[in-house]
Design an enzyme around this catalytic site. Structure first.
Site, short mmCIF file in Angstrom:
data_model
loop_
_atom_site.label_atom_id
_atom_site.label_comp_id
_atom_site.label_asym_id
_atom_site.label_seq_id
_atom_site.Cartn_x
_atom_site.Cartn_y
_atom_site.Cartn_z
N GLU A 160 -5.24 1.00 -3.55
CA GLU A 160 -5.39 -0.15 -2.65
C GLU A 160 -6.70 -0.04 -1.87
OE1 GLU A 160 -1.77 -1.33 -0.67
OE2 GLU A 160 -2.91 -2.45 0.84
N LYS A 174 6.00 -0.23 4.82
CA LYS A 174 5.16 -0.09 3.61
C LYS A 174 3.74 0.29 4.02
CE LYS A 174 2.45 -1.64 0.07
NZ LYS A 174 1.00 -1.80 0.06
N HIS A 220 -9.03 -6.84 4.48
CA HIS A 220 -8.54 -6.62 3.12
C HIS A 220 -9.52 -7.16 2.09
CE1 HIS A 220 -4.55 -5.10 2.06
NE2 HIS A 220 -4.30 -5.23 3.34
N ASP A 247 5.88 14.96 -4.01
CA ASP A 247 6.72 13.96 -4.69
C ASP A 247 6.87 12.73 -3.77
OD1 ASP A 247 8.80 12.47 -5.73
OD2 ASP A 247 10.07 14.20 -6.20
C1 MEV Z 1 -0.53 -3.79 2.92
O1 MEV Z 1 -0.59 -2.82 1.89
C2 MEV Z 1 0.18 -3.22 4.12
C3 MEV Z 1 0.40 -4.21 5.27
O2 MEV Z 1 1.09 -5.36 4.78
C4 MEV Z 1 1.21 -3.49 6.30
C5 MEV Z 1 1.72 -4.34 7.43
O3 MEV Z 1 1.89 -5.57 7.23
O4 MEV Z 1 1.95 -3.78 8.50
C6 MEV Z 1 -0.89 -4.70 5.81
#
Ligand code: MEV
Length: 445
Positions: free
Chosen positions: A95, A286, A399, A302
């Site tokens: 990413e 995530k 991003h 792992d």
């Molecule tokens: C993207 O990989 C992770 C995010 O969506 C985490 C979040 O929304 O806090 C940017």
């Protein structure tokens, strides 16, 4: 544009004894079975082989049916200050924005006292799941009688681990018949020193299961049917809430900058939303795992086990919630993350994979407690960067900036075009369409 070499031709046939074939035979068969251009399909696979045959063999032997290597970038996130020590974190991820976000957060907090981290516990868990039809009282007597034997029979497995300060720390009998008829467990706790300990734990559990079944046959108080204890399975649990670490940061709100007050309030609100809204919590967590998994992969750990344990912990109240918390108190902003991390710094891939060894050295060959702290900090930094973007500029600005090179590669831009468009998009919003159009204009001009 990168040519799409291999289009699927047809579904492959069923095959026997595939694992016994040589690597070349597997590739040849596959190329002819599935690809419209077998020569190109084979060439792509072999082009990823390492030129050092010994190193290639090492990688081939990690898994069954390996045919080539699958590259992911290893990036570096410098300027992490953790408990007063400086670190450069190795991060393996596909990413584009993850390493940049970690680096920014690291620098930001290095100027505000750095990250603090502490290990809360290192207890691992495993269970022997079995079915027993009979008196619970008798089972308890039986368990109490053979408890010392359960330990003694594992001596040959635990001997080395005990020397390293680990071993079996507790065994209990758990009656689960209220959840499932006849279902009971041996619930076993372990310390595994610097190892993740999966093989050690599973070997101990399988031995205990054997002892348990064997001894039941001759336990006088059991009647004939009670002697038939049916062990369904013996396996470690990836739910390890007592193998837990906490990472935190805090600073005076005024040191967050001119809009520090608003930032801190919105940030705290964003984390509270993740605490009460599961849809948001999953994405919030995530983001945390973006940092933790990247360090986990670089250090040969792992990440599936880590993910499973983290999400189970996030749901400990019965509702899925945020792993992190944020607060404002006495004009200070605080932000912390607590989660289970069952990792290892010895065993597994750690001694085998050259880049994993390299990553450990980069981190100063940490012991397991230090690695837990580093990984939790990677998660907190990532979470901080994501939430800060979300409550200020929005996530897409950063991003898409980081994704620009991927878009340019997809569009087949050459070096000159990349330099020009990277410069142009420093002040323009990145989107696939905008970059495509800009590239067309540049080419026309
Ligand atoms: C993207 O990989 C992770 C995010 O969506 C985490 C979040 O929304 O806090 C940017």
């Amino acid at each position: 544009m990168i040519p799409y070499l291999c289009t699927m031709k047809k579904h492959p046939q069923q095959v026997d004894g595939f694992s016994k074939w040589s690597k070349e035979e597997k590739i040849d068969w596959l190329a002819h079975q599935c690809f419209s251009s077998p020569t190109e399909a084979k060439a792509l696979l072999t082009s990823y082989w390492h030129s050092d045959a010994k190193l290639q063999q090492l990688h081939d032997e990690f898994i069954e049916n390996a045919v080539t290597n699958f590259y992911l970038p290893l990036g570096l996130a410098p300027n992490f200050v953790i408990n007063g020590k400086n670190y450069v974190l190795p991060m393996v991820t596909e990413e584009s924005s993850v390493v940049a976000a970690a680096s920014h957060a690291a620098k930001f907090w290095a100027q505000r006292g750095g990250f603090h981290a502490e290990v809360i516990g290192t207890q691992k868990v495993g269970q022997v799941h079995f079915m027993y039809k009979g008196s619970a009282k008798k089972l308890e007597h039986f368990f109490n009688k053979i408890h010392p034997l359960l330990l003694a029979d594992t001596d040959r497995i635990t001997e080395k681990m005990k020397k390293r300060g680990g071993g079996i720390t507790d065994i209990s009998l758990v009656d689960k018949t209220a959840d499932l008829p006849n279902y009971h467990q041996l619930h076993v706790c372990f310390e595994t020193a610097d190892a993740m300990g999966a093989n050690f734990i599973n070997s101990c559990l399988e031995q205990m299961a054997e002892t348990f079944k064997r001894e039941a046959q001759t336990f006088e108080a059991f009647d004939k049917s009670e002697k038939k204890i049916d062990v369904v399975m013996s396996i470690l649990s990836n739910h390890v809430p007592n193998c837990r670490v906490r990472a935190s940061v805090s600073c005076a709100i005024e040191s967050l900058g001119s809009a520090g007050d608003a930032l801190a309030r919105r940030f705290v609100d964003a984390v509270r939303i993740a605490q009460v809204a599961p849809h948001r919590a999953v994405t919030h967590n995530k983001g945390i795992m973006n940092g933790i998994d990247a360090v986990a992969i670089a250090t040969g750990n792992d990440f599936r086990a880590i993910e499973a344990g983290a999400h189970a912990y996030a749901a400990k109240s019965g509702a899925y919630s945020s792993l992190s918390e944020a607060w404002i108190k006495d004009d200070c902003f605080g932000f912390a993350l607590e989660l289970p991390l069952a990792v290892g710094t010895v065993g597994g891939l750690t001694q085998l994979h050259p880049l994993v060894r390299w990553s450990h050295e980069l981190l100063g060959n940490p012991d397991v407690r230090t690695l837990m702290q580093i990984m939790a900090v990677a998660g907190l930094a990532q979470n901080f960067a994501a939430v800060r973007s979300l409550v200020t500029t929005g996530i897409q600005q950063g991003h898409m900036k980081m994704h620009l090179q991927n878009i340019l590669n997809q569009l087949g831009a050459n070096m000159e075009e990349k330099i020009a468009l990277t410069e142009q998009f420093k002040t323009q919003t990145v989107s696939y369409a905008a970059v495509e159009q800009a590239l067309q204009s540049w080419r026309k001009a």
